[in-house]
Scaffold this active site. Sequence first.
Site, PDB file in Angstrom:
ATOM      1  N   VAL A  26     -16.951  13.099  -2.541  1.00  0.00           N
ATOM      2  CA  VAL A  26     -16.098  13.330  -1.369  1.00  0.00           C
ATOM      3  C   VAL A  26     -14.805  14.014  -1.800  1.00  0.00           C
ATOM      4  O   VAL A  26     -14.211  14.777  -1.060  1.00  0.00           O
ATOM      5  CB  VAL A  26     -15.814  12.014  -0.599  1.00  0.00           C
ATOM      6  CG1 VAL A  26     -14.989  11.035  -1.428  1.00  0.00           C
ATOM      7  CG2 VAL A  26     -15.123  12.286   0.719  1.00  0.00           C
ATOM      8  N   GLY A 105      -7.602   6.842   5.841  1.00  0.00           N
ATOM      9  CA  GLY A 105      -8.676   7.748   6.259  1.00  0.00           C
ATOM     10  C   GLY A 105      -9.956   6.937   6.337  1.00  0.00           C
ATOM     11  O   GLY A 105      -9.932   5.736   6.619  1.00  0.00           O
ATOM     12  N   ARG A 106     -11.086   7.590   6.042  1.00  0.00           N
ATOM     13  CA  ARG A 106     -12.382   6.898   6.128  1.00  0.00           C
ATOM     14  C   ARG A 106     -12.432   5.690   5.193  1.00  0.00           C
ATOM     15  O   ARG A 106     -12.744   4.562   5.607  1.00  0.00           O
ATOM     16  CB  ARG A 106     -13.513   7.864   5.763  1.00  0.00           C
ATOM     17  CG  ARG A 106     -13.747   8.975   6.763  1.00  0.00           C
ATOM     18  CD  ARG A 106     -14.798   9.938   6.243  1.00  0.00           C
ATOM     19  NE  ARG A 106     -14.311  10.672   5.083  1.00  0.00           N
ATOM     20  CZ  ARG A 106     -13.921  11.942   5.108  1.00  0.00           C
ATOM     21  NH1 ARG A 106     -13.979  12.627   6.218  1.00  0.00           N
ATOM     22  NH2 ARG A 106     -13.480  12.539   4.019  1.00  0.00           N
ATOM     23  N   ILE A 107     -12.123   5.930   3.914  1.00  0.00           N
ATOM     24  CA  ILE A 107     -12.263   4.844   2.933  1.00  0.00           C
ATOM     25  C   ILE A 107     -11.148   3.805   3.105  1.00  0.00           C
ATOM     26  O   ILE A 107     -11.386   2.592   3.023  1.00  0.00           O
ATOM     27  CB  ILE A 107     -12.297   5.416   1.497  1.00  0.00           C
ATOM     28  CG1 ILE A 107     -13.555   6.277   1.331  1.00  0.00           C
ATOM     29  CG2 ILE A 107     -12.244   4.307   0.450  1.00  0.00           C
ATOM     30  CD1 ILE A 107     -13.615   7.092   0.042  1.00  0.00           C
ATOM     31  N   ASP A 213     -10.148   1.786 -10.698  1.00  0.00           N
ATOM     32  CA  ASP A 213     -11.489   2.363 -10.863  1.00  0.00           C
ATOM     33  C   ASP A 213     -11.355   3.792 -11.380  1.00  0.00           C
ATOM     34  O   ASP A 213     -12.347   4.414 -11.725  1.00  0.00           O
ATOM     35  CB  ASP A 213     -12.219   2.354  -9.516  1.00  0.00           C
ATOM     36  CG  ASP A 213     -13.666   2.833  -9.636  1.00  0.00           C
ATOM     37  OD1 ASP A 213     -14.320   2.462 -10.637  1.00  0.00           O
ATOM     38  OD2 ASP A 213     -14.135   3.561  -8.761  1.00  0.00           O
ATOM     39  N   HIS A 237     -14.911   4.300 -12.863  1.00  0.00           N
ATOM     40  CA  HIS A 237     -15.136   5.188 -11.714  1.00  0.00           C
ATOM     41  C   HIS A 237     -16.490   4.903 -11.033  1.00  0.00           C
ATOM     42  O   HIS A 237     -17.381   5.748 -11.013  1.00  0.00           O
ATOM     43  CB  HIS A 237     -15.045   6.661 -12.143  1.00  0.00           C
ATOM     44  CG  HIS A 237     -14.645   7.566 -11.014  1.00  0.00           C
ATOM     45  ND1 HIS A 237     -13.762   8.606 -11.141  1.00  0.00           N
ATOM     46  CD2 HIS A 237     -15.032   7.579  -9.708  1.00  0.00           C
ATOM     47  CE1 HIS A 237     -13.620   9.228  -9.981  1.00  0.00           C
ATOM     48  NE2 HIS A 237     -14.386   8.616  -9.086  1.00  0.00           N
ATOM     49  N   GLY A 239     -16.773   3.745  -7.764  1.00  0.00           N
ATOM     50  CA  GLY A 239     -16.599   3.601  -6.317  1.00  0.00           C
ATOM     51  C   GLY A 239     -17.878   3.775  -5.501  1.00  0.00           C
ATOM     52  O   GLY A 239     -18.239   2.921  -4.695  1.00  0.00           O
ATOM     53  N   SER A 240     -18.564   4.874  -5.709  1.00  0.00           N
ATOM     54  CA  SER A 240     -19.751   5.140  -4.882  1.00  0.00           C
ATOM     55  C   SER A 240     -21.044   4.748  -5.596  1.00  0.00           C
ATOM     56  O   SER A 240     -22.137   5.105  -5.143  1.00  0.00           O
ATOM     57  CB  SER A 240     -19.792   6.633  -4.521  1.00  0.00           C
ATOM     58  OG  SER A 240     -19.899   7.417  -5.696  1.00  0.00           O
TER      59      SER A 240
END
Length: 272
Positions: A26, A105-107, A213, A237, A239-240
Amino acid sequence: MITEKIDSEVLDVAGPNLKVVSTNSVGYDHVDLNELRKRKILFGYTPNVLTDATAELTALLVLAAARRMREGICAVENGEWKKWSPVWLLGTQLTNKTVGIVGLGRIGAATAHRLKPFLGANGKIIYTANSDKQAATELGATRVKFDMLIREADVICICCSLNNQTREMFDYDVFKVMKKNVILVNTARGPIIQQDDLIRALSEGLLGSVGLDVTTPEPLDPDHPLLKFSNVTVIPHLGSATLETRTTMGNLAVENVLAGVRGQPLPSPLEL
Ligand SMILES: O=CC(=O)O
């Protein structure tokens, strides 16, 4: 991937036939958008599909930092768990706390939704920077200036993107005015924090607990000074990093490429 810098040098080598750049992320701070715009190259990215996974991980780091998870795990592994004690490894809980989201925002909004139930009736959510107004209303969150957020929040989640405005936004002057027991979590991008200043603030005992992260650089050397602080939790890292999300992201990134080379509209474009 976020590890590849897409700049004029790469684009020159790719040559004039290049139609589309697709990132499996993203974030796009590794991509020179001006160059893409100039060269009329399409750009696709993967927003939305990773929001839940990243928000979940942000909430995890907040809880881990609050409850001294890293120290607890290390104590067990190092044989320091002798007997139960009423005053050993006391953390803090989220009840009645004020959570400050930098970048609703989104996150940021999805993170706030996950943390809200922990705060109880007297907890508060405040936010600053790019805001999703509808999310703010649903959350009952209050918009404040950055200066106020850093002073008032018990928990600060950095959820904004990295750009010229946010680079090193968190420096020593900012750490100095935070609450002494603040929980600071960054799941966005390492350079939003001035990391040498963070180390200074930690050595001076200015911060409660930190969950990261993302760092500068990535990967972080195992001997890095940041890892010496027992109140700092660093993860690589992630997160996703769920199977579900990475599968969906990968497919979307590939669909962006295929649409681009076929001259069709990208399923998930960033308008340049
Ligand atoms: O950091 C990961 C991403 O931007 O998707």
